[in-house]
Design a protein around this motif. Structure first.
Motif, PDB file in Angstrom:
ATOM      1  N   GLU A  54       0.835  -1.208   0.000  1.00 29.54           N
ATOM      2  CA  GLU A  54       0.000   0.000   0.000  1.00 29.54           C
ATOM      3  C   GLU A  54       0.867   1.255   0.000  1.00 29.54           C
ATOM      4  N   VAL A  55       1.935   1.243   0.789  1.00 29.28           N
ATOM      5  CA  VAL A  55       2.846   2.395   0.819  1.00 29.28           C
ATOM      6  C   VAL A  55       3.539   2.530  -0.537  1.00 29.28           C
ATOM      7  N   HIS A  56       4.031   1.423  -1.051  1.00 25.21           N
ATOM      8  CA  HIS A  56       4.720   1.434  -2.350  1.00 25.21           C
ATOM      9  C   HIS A  56       3.842   2.077  -3.421  1.00 25.21           C
ATOM     10  N   ASP A  57       2.588   1.677  -3.470  1.00 23.89           N
ATOM     11  CA  ASP A  57       1.706   2.177  -4.529  1.00 23.89           C
ATOM     12  C   ASP A  57       1.312   3.636  -4.297  1.00 23.89           C
ATOM     13  N   ALA A  58       0.977   3.991  -3.060  1.00 26.37           N
ATOM     14  CA  ALA A  58       0.493   5.353  -2.796  1.00 26.37           C
ATOM     15  C   ALA A  58       1.596   6.388  -2.951  1.00 26.37           C
ATOM     16  N   LEU A  59       2.844   6.026  -2.618  1.00 29.40           N
ATOM     17  CA  LEU A  59       3.950   6.974  -2.758  1.00 29.40           C
ATOM     18  C   LEU A  59       4.644   6.840  -4.106  1.00 29.40           C
ATOM     19  N   ALA A  60       4.184   5.920  -4.932  1.00 24.98           N
ATOM     20  CA  ALA A  60       4.861   5.622  -6.209  1.00 24.98           C
ATOM     21  C   ALA A  60       6.360   5.444  -5.959  1.00 24.98           C
ATOM     22  N   CYS A  61       6.678   4.588  -5.013  1.00 17.72           N
ATOM     23  CA  CYS A  61       8.085   4.387  -4.611  1.00 17.72           C
ATOM     24  C   CYS A  61       8.893   3.862  -5.796  1.00 17.72           C
ATOM     25  N   ASP A  62      10.129   4.303  -5.877  1.00 19.15           N
ATOM     26  CA  ASP A  62      11.036   3.738  -6.872  1.00 19.15           C
ATOM     27  C   ASP A  62      11.474   2.349  -6.436  1.00 19.15           C
ATOM     28  N   GLU A  63      11.516   2.145  -5.125  1.00 25.30           N
ATOM     29  CA  GLU A  63      11.903   0.841  -4.584  1.00 25.30           C
ATOM     30  C   GLU A  63      11.317   0.678  -3.195  1.00 25.30           C
ATOM     31  N   LEU A  64      10.940  -0.535  -2.886  1.00 26.56           N
ATOM     32  CA  LEU A  64      10.505  -0.849  -1.518  1.00 26.56           C
ATOM     33  C   LEU A  64      11.462  -1.916  -1.010  1.00 26.56           C
ATOM     34  N   ARG A  65      12.279  -1.559  -0.019  1.00 26.60           N
ATOM     35  CA  ARG A  65      13.263  -2.537   0.470  1.00 26.60           C
ATOM     36  C   ARG A  65      12.835  -3.090   1.821  1.00 26.60           C
ATOM     37  N   LEU A  66      12.825  -4.404   1.917  1.00 32.92           N
ATOM     38  CA  LEU A  66      12.611  -5.053   3.209  1.00 32.92           C
ATOM     39  C   LEU A  66      13.994  -5.306   3.805  1.00 32.92           C
ATOM     40  N   VAL A  67      14.187  -4.881   5.047  1.00 38.13           N
ATOM     41  CA  VAL A  67      15.518  -4.900   5.652  1.00 38.13           C
ATOM     42  C   VAL A  67      15.510  -5.780   6.910  1.00 38.13           C
ATOM     43  N   PRO A  68      15.845  -7.071   6.757  1.00 45.65           N
ATOM     44  CA  PRO A  68      15.849  -7.938   7.941  1.00 45.65           C
ATOM     45  C   PRO A  68      17.031  -7.620   8.851  1.00 45.65           C
ATOM     46  N   CYS A  69      16.775  -7.606  10.159  1.00 47.07           N
ATOM     47  CA  CYS A  69      17.874  -7.282  11.076  1.00 47.07           C
ATOM     48  C   CYS A  69      18.643  -8.554  11.434  1.00 47.07           C
ATOM     49  N   SER A  70      19.860  -8.359  11.852  1.00 52.39           N
ATOM     50  CA  SER A  70      20.687  -9.480  12.266  1.00 52.39           C
ATOM     51  C   SER A  70      20.480  -9.712  13.761  1.00 52.39           C
ATOM     52  N   ARG A  71      20.917  -8.747  14.576  1.00 53.32           N
ATOM     53  CA  ARG A  71      20.729  -8.837  16.028  1.00 53.32           C
ATOM     54  C   ARG A  71      19.876  -7.675  16.474  1.00 53.32           C
ATOM     55  N   PRO A  72      18.553  -7.915  16.720  1.00 49.91           N
ATOM     56  CA  PRO A  72      17.689  -6.799  17.118  1.00 49.91           C
ATOM     57  C   PRO A  72      18.110  -6.252  18.478  1.00 49.91           C
ATOM     58  N   PRO A  73      18.329  -4.923  18.603  1.00 50.97           N
ATOM     59  CA  PRO A  73      18.794  -4.380  19.872  1.00 50.97           C
ATOM     60  C   PRO A  73      17.733  -4.411  20.972  1.00 50.97           C
ATOM     61  N   HIS A  74      16.433  -4.421  20.596  1.00 53.15           N
ATOM     62  CA  HIS A  74      15.380  -4.217  21.603  1.00 53.15           C
ATOM     63  C   HIS A  74      14.609  -5.476  21.963  1.00 53.15           C
ATOM     64  N   ARG A  75      15.064  -6.627  21.525  1.00 56.19           N
ATOM     65  CA  ARG A  75      14.274  -7.833  21.788  1.00 56.19           C
ATOM     66  C   ARG A  75      15.167  -9.064  21.727  1.00 56.19           C
ATOM     67  N   GLU A  76      14.563 -10.211  22.078  1.00 58.79           N
ATOM     68  CA  GLU A  76      15.334 -11.451  22.063  1.00 58.79           C
ATOM     69  C   GLU A  76      15.702 -11.832  20.617  1.00 58.79           C
ATOM     70  N   MET A  77      16.702 -12.699  20.488  1.00 54.61           N
ATOM     71  CA  MET A  77      17.137 -13.116  19.152  1.00 54.61           C
ATOM     72  C   MET A  77      15.998 -13.850  18.442  1.00 54.61           C
ATOM     73  N   PRO A  78      15.893 -13.695  17.117  1.00 51.81           N
ATOM     74  CA  PRO A  78      14.847 -14.416  16.372  1.00 51.81           C
ATOM     75  C   PRO A  78      15.028 -15.925  16.481  1.00 51.81           C
ATOM     76  N   VAL A  79      13.954 -16.674  16.233  1.00 54.05           N
ATOM     77  CA  VAL A  79      14.014 -18.140  16.268  1.00 54.05           C
ATOM     78  C   VAL A  79      14.706 -18.658  15.008  1.00 54.05           C
ATOM     79  N   ALA A  80      14.278 -18.175  13.857  1.00 49.42           N
ATOM     80  CA  ALA A  80      14.889 -18.594  12.584  1.00 49.42           C
ATOM     81  C   ALA A  80      16.239 -17.893  12.416  1.00 49.42           C
ATOM     82  N   SER A  81      17.149 -18.559  11.724  1.00 57.69           N
ATOM     83  CA  SER A  81      18.471 -17.958  11.486  1.00 57.69           C
ATOM     84  C   SER A  81      18.344 -16.808  10.488  1.00 57.69           C
ATOM     85  N   ALA A  82      19.416 -16.040  10.397  1.00 58.79           N
ATOM     86  CA  ALA A  82      19.430 -14.941   9.424  1.00 58.79           C
ATOM     87  C   ALA A  82      19.242 -15.489   8.015  1.00 58.79           C
ATOM     88  N   ARG A  83      19.890 -16.602   7.722  1.00 62.62           N
ATOM     89  CA  ARG A  83      19.773 -17.202   6.386  1.00 62.62           C
ATOM     90  C   ARG A  83      18.324 -17.589   6.104  1.00 62.62           C
TER      91      ARG A  83
END
Ligand code: ATP
Length: 242
Positions: A54-83
């Protein structure tokens, strides 16, 4: 009961995905606009993807990047690996025009501070508009983020309303919001950083936590996330109780 600041309420009322600058097309200007959605994506789900689209379309974004974090500073480590989280994101965005996965946090050592991510994007991308999509649940505690005062110098914020979470009324984040809130999407291109837009799109009450618990209980998570991602979760045996 807390109420939203007047500016934020006005912005929230105005900025639905049906509002466009040119009466049908989305908002346009010369400067390129890259929208970013960061998160743990453990796993990515339709709440993330619908908002991003919805954001991509309404702002006519040139790119929408999803940015997965490695080690989140504010929470416990994710269950799934980074890979695994990276692979689930790749499967989710395959064939979606304009959507990409940005691996810079995964490749960087140490905690995944957003300020470092935005600074490195700024170096790579120059004077484009960077627009960080962030849930209201995360925005209300922005002042706990590492070097948070630098964030608006590096990017705009597109703050997505979340069920049951109201904009802050007091404190440093409320002041930032009052100073920088706009309901004019043109500002997101005429300036490269520093504005805040409150975004009310389709609110899907889906969370990765709920999906992990559905899978752990042996129940079916269909229609909460893409089938390709469900197949990957099953293949890798992710989230099941051991
Ligand atoms: P978890 O349940 O593990 O905390 P999550 O579902 O909240 O995960 P994250 O990867 O932590 O997902 O979220 C990344 C970003 O997406 C955050 O800014 C968050 O506010 C936003 N977000 C999460 N779920 C939704 C949703 N259903 N709709 C819109 N935005 C969402």
């Amino acid at each position: 009961m807390l109420t939203a600041p007047r500016e934020a309420q006005a912005a929230a009322r105005t900025l639905t995905p049906s509002v466009h600058e040119d009466g049908g097309g989305a908002c346009r200007s010369n400067r390129a606009l890259i929208a970013l959605l960061g998160g743990t994506f453990d796993p990515v789900h339709f709440g993330h993807l619908r908002t991003a689209l919805e954001v991509h379309d309404a702002l006519a974004c040139d790119e929408l990047r999803l940015v997965p974090c490695s080690r989140p500073p504010h929470r416990e480590m994710p269950v799934a690996s980074a890979r695994q989280r990276l692979e689930m994101l790749r499967l989710a965005v395959a064939g979606v025009p304009g959507f990409t996965v940005d691996e810079r946090e995964i490749r960087r050592d140490g905690p995944s501070y957003m300020v470092d991510t935005l600074a490195s994007l700024r170096t790579d991308c120059g004077d484009v508009s960077l627009c960080l999509i962030i849930g209201m649940d995360a925005f209300v505690s922005l002042d706990t983020w590492h070097e948070w005062r630098r964030l608006p110098e590096l990017a705009h914020f597109l703050v997505v309303e979340r069920p049951g979470v109201v904009p802050p009324e007091k404190g440093a984040v409320a002041t930032l919001l009052a100073e920088r809130c706009t309901n004019d999407l043109k500002n997101l291109r005429s300036e490269s950083a520093g504005r805040i837009v409150i975004w009310s799109g389709t609110q899907l009450e889906i969370s990765a936590t709920a999906i992990r618990s559905i899978v752990a209980d042996g129940r079916n998570p269909s229609f909460l996330l893409p089938n390709e991602v469900i197949r990957f979760i099953n293949k890798e045996g992710l989230y099941i109780k051991r």
